[in-house]
Design a protein around this motif. Sequence first.
Motif, PDB file in Angstrom:
ATOM      1  N   TYR A 324       1.262   3.761  -4.755  1.00 38.75           N
ATOM      2  CA  TYR A 324       0.675   3.374  -3.469  1.00 38.75           C
ATOM      3  C   TYR A 324       1.182   1.988  -3.121  1.00 38.75           C
ATOM      4  O   TYR A 324       1.146   1.077  -3.946  1.00 38.75           O
ATOM      5  CB  TYR A 324      -0.863   3.361  -3.554  1.00 38.75           C
ATOM      6  N   ARG A 326       0.927  -1.048  -0.200  1.00 33.50           N
ATOM      7  CA  ARG A 326       0.175  -1.467   0.983  1.00 33.50           C
ATOM      8  C   ARG A 326       0.739  -2.739   1.573  1.00 33.50           C
ATOM      9  O   ARG A 326       1.462  -3.494   0.928  1.00 33.50           O
ATOM     10  CB  ARG A 326      -1.298  -1.674   0.640  1.00 33.50           C
ATOM     11  N   TYR A 337       0.987   6.415   0.210  1.00 31.79           N
ATOM     12  CA  TYR A 337       0.780   7.024  -1.094  1.00 31.79           C
ATOM     13  C   TYR A 337       1.868   8.075  -1.232  1.00 31.79           C
ATOM     14  O   TYR A 337       1.939   9.020  -0.438  1.00 31.79           O
ATOM     15  CB  TYR A 337      -0.609   7.642  -1.142  1.00 31.79           C
TER      16      TYR A 337
END
Lengths: 391, 176, 597
Positions: A324, A326, A337
């Motif tokens: 994942y 971000r 993801y």
Amino acid sequence: MVYQPDRSQYPQQRADGSLDIDLESGKYLKLWQGPQHPGITGNMSLELTVCGDEVVEAKTHVGYLHRGFEKLMERRTFIQCFPIVCRICVPEPDFNEYCYAAAVEELAGIQPPERSDWIRTLILEMGRINSYLMFLGGQAGSLGLGVVAQWSTYVRDLMLDRFEELTGARIYHMFILPGGVRGDLPEGFQQRMEETLKEIERTLGDIEDVMFCNAVFKKRTVGLGYIDPALFNPYGVTGPNARAGGVAKDVRRDQPYLIYSQLAFEPIVGQDSDVFARADVRRRDLLLSIDLIRQILAGMPKKGPVMAKIPNVLHWKIPPGETYIRGECSRGEYGYYLVTDGSGYPRRVNVRGPSYTHAVALLERLIVHVNISDVAGLMVSLHTYPPEIER
Amino acid sequence: MMRELYKKTKQLFPLGDLTEQRHDLVFVSIPHPFLSSLLRHLRDKEGFSHLVLLTAVDWLERGEFQLTYLLCNRSKAWDMGVRVVLPREGATMESIHTLWPTAATYQRELKEMFGIDFPGSPGVNDDFILEGWDDIPPYRRDFDTLKFAEARFTQRPGRESLDPAQHMAKHHSDGS
Amino acid sequence: MSIQDLLSPFTAWKNLFRDPVTIQDPFNDRPGSERYRGFHKNDVASCIGCGTCETICQNAAIDMVVGEGEPTGAGDSGLRPRIDYGRCCWCALCVDICMTGSLTMSNAYTWVERDPDAYRFTPGVDKKSWDNAPLGYQRAESHRLAPTQRVTMGEVAPERRIGSFEEIVQGYGVEQARLEADRCVSCGLCIATCPTHMSIPDYIQSVRDGDYEKGLALLYETNPFSNVCGRVCTHKCETVCAAGHEGEPVAIRWLKRHIVDQLPVEKYRRIIGDPKPPTGKRVAVIGAGPAGLTAAFDLAKMGHSVVVYEAREKPGGMFRYGIPEYRLPYDAMDIDIEIITSMGVEIRCHNRVGTDITMEQLHQEYDAVLLSIGLHLGRSTRIAGSDHKGVAKAVDLLRDIADGKSIDVPKQCVVIGGGNVAMDIARSMARLQKSTQGEIRVTVTALEDLDHFLADPEEVKECGEEGIAILDSRGPQEICLDDQGQIIGLRTWGVESIFDEQGRFAPRYNPEDEQIHPADRVIEAIGQQSDVTLLGEALTEKLAWNRGRIAVDGQGRTSEGWLWAAGDCVNGPDVVHAVADGHRVATDIDLMLQKKR
């Protein structure tokens, strides 16, 4: 309609928590706001149940922009996903490119060169400025202040010119790809960027005078759409929406990615957690981005590769894994993801757009008991982009 | 270190192996009956207060769905993905909307796109993105987007492409 | 809220007198930026129609269509990309992947048509106003979506290899081979150029997948000499490889070798499969070289019974007697021959047709006869002194080395010739000199200049590494002898031109530029011819000839219906060509045998 302290005519709750609304009674009206309403950010619609001109219940309807990107990516090779991810968010597409590229790089074990990290950061901050400029126009416009949108569109266009000369495109830049970025800064870019930043600063000054030091705007926005900071975690509130409530959530500072650890800045925080505070946080965040761009252009290494050596993309297979990635986009936490299964195609890509939580569960809660005329202003203040809800 | 957290938590819950993807991101598996108590524990005792996302992965060939609950502990800047495996046939999972109200949106989408049911989740049966959908849930691996598109849309006529190697086999061969 | 909040908004009025910021389009042109991704351009002359752009396009916007005025040729499919602007998203991945850099974009972005189908166009073929636009997106030099450099092949260092006939090329390891195989874009342009049309992209994919059994099966579909060709093939495929335009061509030959290196020979037969049931037909093959054995392999697989007559001690033909062991170890060749004999092919060595058995006997005993005798007679320069016993032919010496005969190693020798055979004999001599006298004194003189050398560049490079002097543009004039009649050297003149205006071989020399290259032995390596005495006078008379070679039809059949000819003796020297020829005559012979049935 004047606020009625007598709530007897408003709907009762049923045992399961839903509202007992009898449309036949004539007391309530179903009203569709959107998907074409000018106050709607993007193609989303709200199904409002009103009593008088007060909203008693709202439902968010999305799907008007559903293109099934996550599914489409499962049928595309890793490089072929690169041109389509940007389409998941029109005004700020670069986070898709960055998060996707970084996720692929992590699972494939590729280290992009340092200089490409600087250019990626630059692009993300440029995109943030554009997104905020669009927001300011939208927020002012939703309350009838059309001139701000004209000004912000003008300076946004200047920034699009910078995007065009750097990336070769204005809206969908398709510049950050797995392995690095497509090219170096053009000759004289820093100087032209400085001119653009100055023009944006000047325009922001005007916007401050006309929008933020404006009795009407204050009257309508102060106190509107208050989000209790206690709701931030249950409702997944991130980004400026949280920062306007005093919670300094900013991925750039919390989990620095790219070269943010080398830049000097503090997250912009507000207090009141209402529409005005959110707009003001974004205005100040915009100024921060201008400062960051200056820091980036001054601190960037002058030479070096911008693209790592990558395997032949035509049959690029990535070992099984999941990750994942971000980043802090203008609306909050943006993330990818990515699941790989050793084949030449992603097994699953899930895009976490901040609007997903803001525009549905949160909005439906905030909108209750709001006057119809404030609905547009409230929903714009959450700064939501529907494509990232429906992907 | 997240490894210590894992060891500590493993004493309380039947966690599967730890996958350390990064220093700040790990994945663990847990049998589905224990999920909500684990999430509650992580949320209330270990600071994982932010539900980043909830999504599914279809492992068609294994006949399983994987649900990934990604949690974030902001003060420590840690992320933990909790994986749950469900049988694909009649997949049903306990709802966590009482832990995070926003989970209802995710669960509604999973019901629509993957056909995974979350009984009790508010609005879980309402259409979310697809209105009037009458095919199998489209994000399942066995839903073929290309076939769907070909059945519903027609190509503009006039497209044809030649394979370079086959074309050369017909029109060119050196000295043979 | 203050009084300022009431007044401040009115400052907006100050903009009343500002100039508009908008551009009046279309009255004012607003060109796209320097790297704008606008409409496509294609330099059709440098485009090779490999279709990589079509492969990478995620919108399926590109079709490969016949490009007008772009004929299909070596390394050029003749197809050109046609782009459907109803689907294109201007991501420019097609530009990034383009193997030749012919596909670029202009900075033009306005185009108005009434007919929607006009937006489906072939850049470069359908002329557009932006075709010559200087600005627009081009791939940055550093920006490559596929590796351009070959994985380096391990080689025995010159100091070590010069002391023996040890194989120089070490072959790829699994990881190296996968990396090299990864570079292939699977366009398939090489297939047409390969004389035997091997399914190159497919077997390269089997290397990527690590599926060597599939790879071997693919190799055997078109070539029973993969151990040999994986080492010494003339690899014309690599000269047309798409990756070679802006980088190094894929090492196709080494990848082929890698596949055969990965499997033990015991597995071969199971992968290749068994021959068909016997047909009862008999075929004689004269010469156990690449063409003859390939044909024998094919015919045996088809169920015919095949006998190969080989005059020398061992089978292999030019493989064994023309190529030095450091390039092609005998045991590698023996694997290929072992598989061929395992299919039921009988090889009778030491059996010289014309002496031990006549052509007429073969004609009587067999249903078909194939002549594949190669080129085993060296040509002579016919310069003064070339009949001296110290002047040798390269083919003869190479054969003696292969047969393990002891060679009278000269102290210093000069090789005449600039082809691969010249390199082979020079390097073989250098090895012998090194092992017998410790010092290498070999000079190669060639008519051609280095830019037009006939030998492979690697051969020339490796000669240099091994301490062999190569003198280009030297025309041999005379073998110089001393008073005792011993060779003391070769006299050469500088070459001014090799061909006349009509393109005929007619070298012109500059007598002023004279050199004498000292040597006690001169080796001629200027070409070979067939020894056709085995045919006998009557048959020689009957057969049709073409410039000294037996004339054959497109299928390899001579003017005598029972006799086919294939390989170097018909086509001139080329390993893989001989293999291709073997396949062709086998098919034709089989066709004839089926009719006879």
